[in-house]
Design a protein around this motif. Structure first.
Motif, short mmCIF file in Angstrom:
data_model
loop_
_atom_site.label_atom_id
_atom_site.label_comp_id
_atom_site.label_asym_id
_atom_site.label_seq_id
_atom_site.Cartn_x
_atom_site.Cartn_y
_atom_site.Cartn_z
N ALA A 63 -28.03 3.89 -4.43
CA ALA A 63 -28.29 5.32 -4.66
C ALA A 63 -27.97 6.09 -3.39
N LYS A 64 -27.88 7.42 -3.51
CA LYS A 64 -27.68 8.27 -2.33
C LYS A 64 -28.91 8.15 -1.44
N LYS A 65 -28.65 8.00 -0.14
CA LYS A 65 -29.76 7.87 0.78
C LYS A 65 -29.49 8.66 2.05
N SER A 66 -30.57 9.16 2.62
CA SER A 66 -30.48 9.85 3.91
C SER A 66 -30.49 8.82 5.02
N VAL A 67 -30.16 9.25 6.23
CA VAL A 67 -30.18 8.35 7.38
C VAL A 67 -31.58 7.77 7.55
N SER A 68 -32.61 8.62 7.43
CA SER A 68 -33.98 8.11 7.60
C SER A 68 -34.34 7.10 6.52
N THR A 75 -34.72 -1.36 8.54
CA THR A 75 -35.41 -1.52 9.84
C THR A 75 -34.43 -1.63 11.00
N LEU A 76 -33.50 -0.68 11.04
CA LEU A 76 -32.56 -0.53 12.14
C LEU A 76 -32.89 0.78 12.85
N SER A 77 -32.44 0.93 14.08
CA SER A 77 -32.70 2.18 14.80
C SER A 77 -31.83 3.30 14.23
N GLN A 78 -32.32 4.53 14.37
CA GLN A 78 -31.59 5.69 13.86
C GLN A 78 -30.24 5.86 14.55
N PRO A 79 -30.13 5.72 15.89
CA PRO A 79 -28.82 5.85 16.52
C PRO A 79 -27.82 4.79 16.04
N LEU A 80 -28.31 3.57 15.81
CA LEU A 80 -27.43 2.50 15.33
C LEU A 80 -26.92 2.81 13.93
N VAL A 81 -27.80 3.26 13.05
CA VAL A 81 -27.41 3.60 11.68
C VAL A 81 -26.41 4.77 11.70
N SER A 82 -26.67 5.79 12.51
CA SER A 82 -25.76 6.93 12.60
C SER A 82 -24.38 6.51 13.09
N HIS A 83 -24.35 5.63 14.08
CA HIS A 83 -23.06 5.13 14.61
C HIS A 83 -22.29 4.41 13.51
N HIS A 84 -22.96 3.50 12.79
CA HIS A 84 -22.27 2.74 11.76
C HIS A 84 -21.85 3.63 10.58
N LEU A 85 -22.65 4.63 10.25
CA LEU A 85 -22.25 5.56 9.19
C LEU A 85 -21.00 6.34 9.60
N LYS A 86 -20.90 6.69 10.86
CA LYS A 86 -19.70 7.37 11.36
C LYS A 86 -18.47 6.48 11.17
N GLU A 87 -18.61 5.19 11.49
CA GLU A 87 -17.50 4.25 11.32
C GLU A 87 -17.17 4.05 9.83
N LEU A 88 -18.18 4.00 9.00
CA LEU A 88 -17.95 3.85 7.56
C LEU A 88 -17.27 5.10 6.97
N VAL A 96 -20.23 11.66 1.89
CA VAL A 96 -21.31 12.43 2.49
C VAL A 96 -21.61 13.64 1.61
N GLU A 97 -22.91 13.90 1.41
CA GLU A 97 -23.33 15.10 0.69
C GLU A 97 -24.40 15.80 1.52
N ARG A 98 -24.17 17.07 1.81
CA ARG A 98 -25.13 17.85 2.59
C ARG A 98 -25.96 18.70 1.64
N ARG A 99 -27.28 18.59 1.79
CA ARG A 99 -28.22 19.42 1.02
C ARG A 99 -29.20 20.02 2.00
N PRO A 101 -30.82 20.88 5.28
CA PRO A 101 -30.76 20.20 6.58
C PRO A 101 -30.54 18.69 6.45
N PHE A 102 -30.51 18.19 5.23
CA PHE A 102 -30.40 16.74 5.02
C PHE A 102 -28.97 16.34 4.68
N VAL A 103 -28.61 15.14 5.10
CA VAL A 103 -27.30 14.55 4.80
C VAL A 103 -27.54 13.25 4.05
N TYR A 104 -26.90 13.12 2.90
CA TYR A 104 -27.06 11.93 2.07
C TYR A 104 -25.74 11.17 2.01
N TYR A 105 -25.85 9.86 2.00
CA TYR A 105 -24.68 8.99 1.97
C TYR A 105 -24.71 8.15 0.71
N GLU A 106 -23.52 7.89 0.17
CA GLU A 106 -23.37 6.99 -0.96
C GLU A 106 -22.06 6.25 -0.81
#
Length: 133
Positions: A63-68, A75-88, A96-99, A101-106
């Protein structure tokens, strides 16, 4: 609509050629050494080359999920998840879907999940058959 898949592999002086056709998309992919198609596959492979990226892809395939949400589930750190999402995103594997202030990924394409399952099976078979490193 079911997709018919044709596969042809030739080896010899011409190198490697693989032909796949998906009638529903009317698309044919041919891979040859030095071809532009190899560059595209390499970009995708690089995007899949990290265990955490694979875990994130599987997480957002449900499902669509936010970084948090991803951080909490994996159970990964937020900076690590953000880095890998950038690479993905760079590899075009997630959308990416922006709603507000939130950003959702699918996951960008549902066909990625069975490909990951096939790669897992292949890795298991290759590792089981190895005799040395």
């Amino acid at each position: 609509m079911k997709r018919a898949i044709q596969k042809r592999v030739q080896r010899g002086s011409e190198g490697f050629e693989e032909s796949m056709s998906f009638p529903a998309r009317k698309h044919t992919l041919r891979l040859k050494p030095g071809a532009e198609g190899c560059r595209s596959v390499a970009i995708l492979a690089k995007g899949l080359s990290d265990e955490n990226r694979l875990r994130i892809l599987l997480c957002v395939s449900e499902a669509k999920k936010s970084v948090s949400g991803i951080v909490e589930e994996l159970t990964l750190s937020q900076p690590l998840v953000s880095h890998h999402l950038k690479e993905l995103r760079r590899a075009l594997l997630v959308k990416v879907e922006r709603r507000g202030p939130f950003v959702y990924y699918e996951i960008a394409d549902a066909r990625i999940v069975p490909i990951l399952a096939a790669l897992k099976d292949l890795a298991g078979d290759l590792l089981a058959a190895r005799t040395t490193f």
